[in-house]
Design an enzyme around this catalytic site. Structure first.
Site, mmCIF file in Angstrom:
data_model
loop_
_atom_site.group_PDB
_atom_site.id
_atom_site.type_symbol
_atom_site.label_atom_id
_atom_site.label_comp_id
_atom_site.label_asym_id
_atom_site.label_seq_id
_atom_site.Cartn_x
_atom_site.Cartn_y
_atom_site.Cartn_z
ATOM 1 C CB CYS A 1 10.833 13.004 44.352
ATOM 2 S SG CYS A 1 10.704 11.585 44.192
ATOM 3 N NE ARG A 2 5.828 10.488 50.984
ATOM 4 C CZ ARG A 2 5.425 9.236 50.818
ATOM 5 N NH1 ARG A 2 5.609 8.716 49.334
ATOM 6 N NH2 ARG A 2 4.930 8.408 51.550
#
Length: 98
Positions: free
Chosen positions: A63-64
């Site tokens: 993810c980020r």
């Protein structure tokens, strides 16, 4: 929860390893780039799309920053999937993106 660093993932890709990477960011977040060959399943849709994954394979979740992918790992692990969280997420990724 099993974890892997961005550097470890990058080294495996450079060596030619075929990795199963699932990016759980939202579609619009992918505009900033994604790791080549990743499958995008936003975290909010994971419950509905986990049937697309194969329990016999190992998946690296991205993810980020590593938080959402950690939650995705917990969810998939509870359903019998073999998963690894990429710590640091795309914020720490220095490898090739497309």
């Amino acid at each position: 929860m099993k974890q892997i660093t961005t550097k470890e993932v990058e080294k495996l890709l450079i060596k030619g390893e075929r990795l199963n990477i699932v990016d759980v960011r939202e579609v619009e977040e992918l505009q900033s780039g994604k790791i080549r060959g990743t499958l995008n399943i936003p975290l909010g849709l994971l419950d509905f799309r986990m049937h697309e994954l194969d329990k016999s394979k190992e998946y690296i979740l991205v993810c980020r920053s590593g938080g959402r992918s950690g939650r995705a790992c917990q969810l998939l692990d509870s359903h019998g999937f073999n998963v690894i969280n990429m710590t640091g997420g795309m914020l720490e990724w220095e490898g090739e993106i497309n």
